[in-house]
Design an enzyme around this catalytic site. Structure first.
Site, PDB file in Angstrom:
ATOM      1  N   CYS A 126       0.842  -1.194   0.000  1.00  0.00           N
ATOM      2  CA  CYS A 126       0.000   0.000   0.000  1.00  0.00           C
ATOM      3  C   CYS A 126       0.874   1.240   0.000  1.00  0.00           C
ATOM      4  O   CYS A 126       2.031   1.205   0.405  1.00  0.00           O
ATOM      5  CB  CYS A 126      -0.857   0.032   1.252  1.00  0.00           C
ATOM      6  N   TYR A 147      -5.997 -13.504  -3.506  1.00  0.00           N
ATOM      7  CA  TYR A 147      -5.339 -13.038  -2.275  1.00  0.00           C
ATOM      8  C   TYR A 147      -6.086 -13.547  -1.040  1.00  0.00           C
ATOM      9  O   TYR A 147      -7.264 -13.255  -0.854  1.00  0.00           O
ATOM     10  CB  TYR A 147      -5.321 -11.510  -2.349  1.00  0.00           C
ATOM     11  N   HIS A 163      -3.178 -11.702   5.399  1.00  0.00           N
ATOM     12  CA  HIS A 163      -3.231 -10.546   6.297  1.00  0.00           C
ATOM     13  C   HIS A 163      -4.487 -10.478   7.163  1.00  0.00           C
ATOM     14  O   HIS A 163      -4.741  -9.455   7.789  1.00  0.00           O
ATOM     15  CB  HIS A 163      -3.061  -9.236   5.497  1.00  0.00           C
ATOM     16  N   ASP A 204       3.443  -9.526   9.390  1.00  0.00           N
ATOM     17  CA  ASP A 204       4.120  -9.518   8.095  1.00  0.00           C
ATOM     18  C   ASP A 204       5.108  -8.354   8.011  1.00  0.00           C
ATOM     19  O   ASP A 204       6.235  -8.519   7.547  1.00  0.00           O
ATOM     20  CB  ASP A 204       3.053  -9.400   6.988  1.00  0.00           C
TER      21      ASP A 204
END
Ligand code: ADP
Ligand code: SF4
Length: 665
Positions: free
Chosen positions: A30, A169, A172, A265
């Site tokens: 991001c 995906y 997360h 992460d």
């Protein structure tokens, strides 16, 4: 010339129908820009491609208006009208011979849909986990059929936009596909819930259908969390994380594997070293013939070679190392490893995203300025007429100003009062866990030492007369700041500067750390004193320890660490000048015993030298400027930026009435 030991990093890697030209892979990350700043973000991605990354991916990109995570700013491929903005990105990436990847995403119960106002979707009835105190509803069979179609349609749009790699995906703890896989989130009793086979069903269907739809030209990558660091309550590399990869080994064209949630992460250097994910993801390659990419703040080419040769991963994934130095691959390729501007693991970049503001980076002041200010991380326009500078203060701000001015062709003299470079960076890097922050100093000093138009002097405290007698055309004051002592009535008051200078309280002392600033310093000072064996009470007027570090993903770990060290934590209390604690809500007071009081309130600029120089501004120098913390104390990122901005914009006529950058409309 490239060191032949690193040749292996420049081998091409086939990913389904496409080929990555080398092993450097900018994984999705991001930028706090998303759909709101398409030109700025295209320029960031282009810079990575120019810097040698073989694959450059987007941020997470919402596939549908039921995956609206406003106010966070991410990509949107909700419908065809979004395609043109993405074509700009893929064109920019392709121009430099890189592959473009898109991280398609449905955020499920992580999408509060504050903008779209749709009802959030999840495997089972549950609360949305972020952004709004509302429920997500359990998806029925029609919803599931819709979801599969939305994914495929977004994938087709991605293909039309020119992407080479399209993600399915599940990572997360922010994605619907992971929510379906997760026992914590999926309580369904139909064929999409219960056994792992059932919980995986939607993920597998989406993967197969995406492949069927666009797999002829696009590689289909899976981004999967293989461990959530939750033991039996979550996915683990020995349990279901392993079973998923084993069961689906050849289904995607690429495995992009990591640990979840985002705070695991993207761990900071305060809590983890380079390669911290290796132990969790290293099993993956043994189960699949597909290429594997992983991350772990890798900046060392030797480590990268070991990862490839020992069969941990085929592609070296990087988000933060590619932000700190978009030209990392090219520098290795050109035999310039020592020029790599290594990420310090501070997560200021992450904080931008978490505050929905365009990305900035401590190490790379050009990050986020590529389009709006036309700043290139490796190229700085030469100055029109050669100028001479005296820079006073060798902290992050002075060092960066010196480096960038010298790179523009100016003659620079840098004077530092201490016997070492780095200013606050050097002091702070000695605190527990912050050693990697010294890279801010080391990279700049390393660059400066190679420049023939720079003279550097340590142990050279300058007063106004010294500065004027130097007869520099231009003087830049970068003398930094100091922590305020405050008006407290305590027998012993120490500031963070005292602690960092080695003035440590006695072992058995009762210490109060009073943290009003609420960033990392208060928590760190409490930690340092507790490690020295002191009896520490941490007091803050807000609700938690080091509150702003929520944005750097560290708050939880910091508070846990202090609790484990036995620090007494008292929230919602102000400390009055007589050291009485007063509840911020009721005003009820209490008294705490204290031998040493450490206020962490704010820093004040050390600008007396600048004031004095300015009073005699007619004494010879053309310009006298102050930059960085001595102008207004800020983050290290802010101080580096201030130095860079000063150097870059020196000589430019700035109209204060006009925005100094291009805006996106
Ligand atoms: P910034 O973050 O703005 O770079 P720092 O506090 O990190 O500020 O660094 C300021 C540096 O300036 C420190 O290393 C300090 O020792 C140095 N300094 C302060 N006053 C003088 C002075 N009069 N002469 C030379 N160096 C100075
Ligand atoms: Fe690394 Fe910090 Fe830059 Fe992020 S802001 S890329 S963590 S140096």
């Amino acid at each position: 010339m490239r060191d032949p030991r690193y040749d292996v990093l420049f081998e091409p890697v086939r990913i389904g129908p496409v080929i990555a030209k080398n092993r450097f892979y900018q994984v999705p990350h991001c930028c706090g820009m998303g759909h709101a700043y398409p030109k700025s973000i295209a320029a960031i991605r282009a810079m990575k491609a120019e810097g040698g990354w073989a694959v450059v991916c987007t941020e997470e990109t919402e596939i549908h208006h039921t995956s609206d995570i406003s106010p966070a700013l991410e990509g949107r491929l909700w419908d065809d009208s979004d395609i043109p903005a993405f074509i700009k990105k893929t064109d920019a990436i392709h121009q430099h011979g890189a592959l473009a990847g898109v991280e398609l995403c449905h955020n499920g119960l992580h999408a509060p849909n504050m903008y779209s106002r749709e009802v959030p979707l999840a495997p089972s009835d549950t609360m949305v986990d972020w952004g709004a105190p509302i429920n997500a509803r359990a998806m029925d069979k029609t919803d599931i059929a819709n979801m599969r179609r939305w994914y495929v349609n977004a994938a087709k749009r991605a293909q039309q936009a020119g992407f080479d790699i399209v993600y399915v995906y599940a990572g997360h703890d922010m994605t619907l596909l992971q929510h379906f896989i997760s026992k914590r989130h999926n309580q369904r009793t139909d064929e999409y819930g219960g056994s792992l086979t059932n919980r995986l069903r939607l993920f597998r269907e989406v993967l197969a259908e995406t492949k069927e739809a666009i797999g002829d030209t696009c590689a289909i990558a899976v981004r999967l969390c293989v461990d959530e660091l939750l033991g039996k309550d979550g996915l683990t590399a020995q349990g279901e994380g392993y079973d998923i990869v084993a069961g689906m080994a050849e289904e995607p064209d690429l495995w992009d594997v990591n640990i979840s949630g985002w705070e695991n992460d993207s761990q900071t250097s305060r809590f983890s070293q380079e390669g911290y994910q290796e132990q969790y993801i290293s099993f993956v390659k043994s189960l699949t013939s597909r290429p594997v990419v992983g991350v772990g703040r890798y900046t060392s080419p030797d480590t990268m070679v070991r990862l490839v040769k020992s069969g941990v991963m085929d592609l070296i994934g990087a988000a933060r190392p590619s932000i700190a130095d978009p030209f990392l691959p090219n520098k290795i390729s050109e035999g310039r490893e020592e020029d790599i501007r290594e990420c310090i693991g501070c997560n200021i970049c992450v904080a931008s995203d978490n505050t929905s503001t365009p990305i900035r980076c401590t190490q790379n002041p050009t990050m986020g300025e590529e389009w709006r200010k036309d700043w290139h991380p490796e190229i700085i326009p030469p100055i029109k007429t050669r100028e001479q500078f005296l820079i006073i203060g060798g902290g992050p701000s002075g060092l960066e100003a010196a480096r960038a001015l010298a790179a523009r062709g100016c003659d620079v003299t840098l004077a530092e009062a201490c016997e070492h470079w780095g200013g606050r960076v050097t002091s702070e890097a000695a605190l527990p866990g912050l050693a990697a922050w010294g890279r801010v100093r080391d990279w700049r000093v390393g660059q400066l030492e190679k420049m023939s138009n720079v003279e550097m002097f340590l142990a050279s405290k300058m007063v106004a007369d010294d500065a004027f007698s130097f007869e520099a055309e231009n003087i830049v004051v970068a003398t930094g700041s100091k922590w305020q002592r405050g008006g407290f009535n305590a027998s012993t008051i120490l500031t963070p500067d005292d602690i960092m200078a080695g003035n440590l309280p006695g072992l058995a002392e009762k210490i109060i750390v009073y943290d009003v600033e609420s960033f990392y310093m208060g928590g760190l000072i409490a930690e340092k004193c507790a490690l020295e064996g002191a009896n520490v009470t941490y007091v803050t007027p807000v609700a938690m320890v080091s509150a702003w570090t929520v944005n750097t993903l560290e708050q939880h770990r910091i508070q846990k660490r202090l609790l484990e060290l036995g620090v007494n934590i008292i929230c919602h209390q102000e400390v009055k000048p007589d050291l009485t604690l007063s509840c911020v809500f009721t005003g009820v007071t209490q008294k705490l015993e204290c031998d040493t009081f450490i206020p962490v309130i704010m820093r004040q600029p050390l600008d007396s030298l600048w004031q004095e120089l300015n009073q005699h501004a007619d004494a010879g120098s053309k310009t006298i400027a102050r930059i960085g913390d001595c102008l207004a104390p800020t983050t290290i990122a802010g101080a580096v930026y201030a130095g860079h901005k000063f150097a870059r914009e020196f000589g430019k006529i700035i109209d204060p009435d006009i925005s100094p950058f291009k805006r996106e409309h």
